[in-house]
Scaffold this active site. Structure first.
Site, PDB file in Angstrom:
ATOM      1  N   LYS A  14     -43.682 -10.715 -21.229  1.00  0.00           N
ATOM      2  CA  LYS A  14     -44.415 -11.969 -21.417  1.00  0.00           C
ATOM      3  C   LYS A  14     -44.230 -12.893 -20.214  1.00  0.00           C
ATOM      4  CE  LYS A  14     -42.298 -13.191 -25.268  1.00  0.00           C
ATOM      5  NZ  LYS A  14     -41.303 -12.080 -25.390  1.00  0.00           N
ATOM      6  N   ARG A  89     -41.680 -18.883 -32.299  1.00  0.00           N
ATOM      7  CA  ARG A  89     -40.911 -17.682 -32.602  1.00  0.00           C
ATOM      8  C   ARG A  89     -40.628 -17.536 -34.088  1.00  0.00           C
ATOM      9  NH1 ARG A  89     -38.373 -17.096 -27.206  1.00  0.00           N
ATOM     10  NH2 ARG A  89     -37.175 -15.180 -27.122  1.00  0.00           N
ATOM     11  N   ARG A 128     -32.991  -5.771 -16.107  1.00  0.00           N
ATOM     12  CA  ARG A 128     -33.591  -6.997 -15.563  1.00  0.00           C
ATOM     13  C   ARG A 128     -32.585  -7.797 -14.745  1.00  0.00           C
ATOM     14  NH1 ARG A 128     -36.860 -10.927 -19.481  1.00  0.00           N
ATOM     15  NH2 ARG A 128     -34.906 -11.029 -20.649  1.00  0.00           N
ATOM     16  N   ARG A 161     -28.956 -12.016 -17.015  1.00  0.00           N
ATOM     17  CA  ARG A 161     -28.815 -12.991 -18.095  1.00  0.00           C
ATOM     18  C   ARG A 161     -27.741 -12.521 -19.065  1.00  0.00           C
ATOM     19  NH1 ARG A 161     -34.849 -14.285 -20.294  1.00  0.00           N
ATOM     20  NH2 ARG A 161     -33.694 -14.186 -22.247  1.00  0.00           N
ATOM     21  N   ARG A 172     -31.039  -9.774 -30.346  1.00  0.00           N
ATOM     22  CA  ARG A 172     -32.356 -10.388 -30.107  1.00  0.00           C
ATOM     23  C   ARG A 172     -33.463  -9.571 -30.752  1.00  0.00           C
ATOM     24  NH1 ARG A 172     -32.327 -10.510 -23.977  1.00  0.00           N
ATOM     25  NH2 ARG A 172     -34.332 -11.578 -24.042  1.00  0.00           N
TER      26      ARG A 172
HETATM   27  P1  AMP Z   1     -36.552 -16.047 -23.776  1.00  0.00           P
HETATM   28  O1  AMP Z   1     -36.347 -16.432 -22.363  1.00  0.00           O
HETATM   29  O2  AMP Z   1     -37.929 -16.380 -24.289  1.00  0.00           O
HETATM   30  O3  AMP Z   1     -36.147 -14.624 -24.070  1.00  0.00           O
HETATM   31  O4  AMP Z   1     -35.566 -16.976 -24.645  1.00  0.00           O
HETATM   32  C1  AMP Z   1     -34.182 -16.900 -24.468  1.00  0.00           C
HETATM   33  C2  AMP Z   1     -33.474 -17.516 -25.648  1.00  0.00           C
HETATM   34  O5  AMP Z   1     -33.805 -18.901 -25.759  1.00  0.00           O
HETATM   35  C3  AMP Z   1     -33.817 -16.932 -27.009  1.00  0.00           C
HETATM   36  O6  AMP Z   1     -33.095 -15.746 -27.306  1.00  0.00           O
HETATM   37  C4  AMP Z   1     -33.421 -18.093 -27.922  1.00  0.00           C
HETATM   38  O7  AMP Z   1     -32.026 -18.187 -28.045  1.00  0.00           O
HETATM   39  C5  AMP Z   1     -33.880 -19.291 -27.123  1.00  0.00           C
HETATM   40  N1  AMP Z   1     -35.291 -19.627 -27.431  1.00  0.00           N
HETATM   41  C6  AMP Z   1     -36.336 -19.580 -26.583  1.00  0.00           C
HETATM   42  N2  AMP Z   1     -37.464 -19.953 -27.191  1.00  0.00           N
HETATM   43  C7  AMP Z   1     -37.127 -20.249 -28.481  1.00  0.00           C
HETATM   44  C8  AMP Z   1     -37.846 -20.665 -29.621  1.00  0.00           C
HETATM   45  N3  AMP Z   1     -39.181 -20.862 -29.582  1.00  0.00           N
HETATM   46  N4  AMP Z   1     -37.162 -20.853 -30.770  1.00  0.00           N
HETATM   47  C9  AMP Z   1     -35.839 -20.676 -30.841  1.00  0.00           C
HETATM   48  N5  AMP Z   1     -35.095 -20.251 -29.815  1.00  0.00           N
HETATM   49  C10 AMP Z   1     -35.727 -20.049 -28.620  1.00  0.00           C
END
Ligand code: AMP
Length: 217
Positions: A14, A89, A128, A161, A172
């Site tokens: 994404k 989410r 990654r 990360r 996740r």
């Molecule tokens: P991402 O970079 O989108 O994989 O997000 C990394 C982490 O940020 C996720 O595993 C969550 O802990 C937090 N996070 C990001 N977006 C959301 C969201 N919309 N709702 C809740 N937690 C989020």
């Protein structure tokens, strides 16, 4: 209008695709994950609060995620469209977004579901690497940098990360299945959903996404 959501499991690509498409269409790429990581880096209260959830692979509370999006969508550059990456989410987040947009007199144009099989996702996430300085994304096997550990674009140092460690990846994916996957049907019921195969080569997925985005006026 190009008010678009990218939905899909972690590792579907994404963020990678959104960066390129946002540049092409001159609209912002809005990633709640990126915003939260910036807050952590800057050592803010929000960052401190979010850190434990993120590192363990759990979601931050809905209200917190929605607050971030509310503020971000009010900025001027979001007036001509945007790509939301990693938000919503959960179903409560999607409901709050619907409400927020209707208050702003607007709505989503499309929700694109980037679908990829679990084995592909796990390989992508575990390899990654990200540039500390400019955020460019690499992969140890699929897209290695010219010099190991160093960003081709800016010379910055690459890092992994903490939530791309195996234990957090597992968590996740579980959270995705428990809380996010239901959004596919939720948006299909609202006739907003379009599925794209994201398990294939990156350029092929890009072409399909570009086709959908260019159709939106
Ligand atoms: P991402 O970079 O989108 O994989 O997000 C990394 C982490 O940020 C996720 O595993 C969550 O802990 C937090 N996070 C990001 N977006 C959301 C969201 N919309 N709702 C809740 N937690 C989020």
């Amino acid at each position: 209008m190009k008010n678009v959501v990218f939905l899909g499991p972690p590792g579907a690509g994404k963020g990678t695709q959104a960066v390129d498409l946002a540049r092409k269409y001159g609209i912002p790429h809005i990633s709640t994950g990126d915003i939260l990581r910036e807050e952590i880096k800057a050592g803010t209260e929000l960052g401190k609060l979010a850190r434990n959830y993120i590192d363990d692979g759990n979601l931050v509370p809905d209200e917190l995620a929605v607050d971030i999006i509310r503020k971000r969508l009010q900025k001027e550059d979001a007036g001509n469209g945007y790509i939301l990456d990693g938000f919503p989410r959960t179903i409560p987040q999607a409901e709050m977004l619907e409400h927020l947009l209707s208050e702003m007199g607007t709505e989503l144009s499309r929700v694109i579901y980037l679908d990829a099989p679990e084995d592909v996702i796990i390989k992508r996430l575990s390899g990654r690497r990200i540039c500390h300085q400019c955020g460019k994304i690499f992969h140890t096997v699929n897209m290695p940098p010219l010099k190991p550990g160093i960003c081709d674009a800016c010379g910055g140092e690459l890092y992994q990360r903490p939530d791309d460690e195996p234990e957090a990846i597992r968590q996740r994916l579980q959270v995705y299945r428990d809380k996010t996957e239901d959004l596919i049907q939720w948006y299909a019921d609202r006739r907003l959903l379009e599925r794209v195969d994201a398990g294939i080569a990156r350029v092929e997925t890009y072409k399909k996404l570009e086709e959908i985005l260019s159709r939106l006026q």
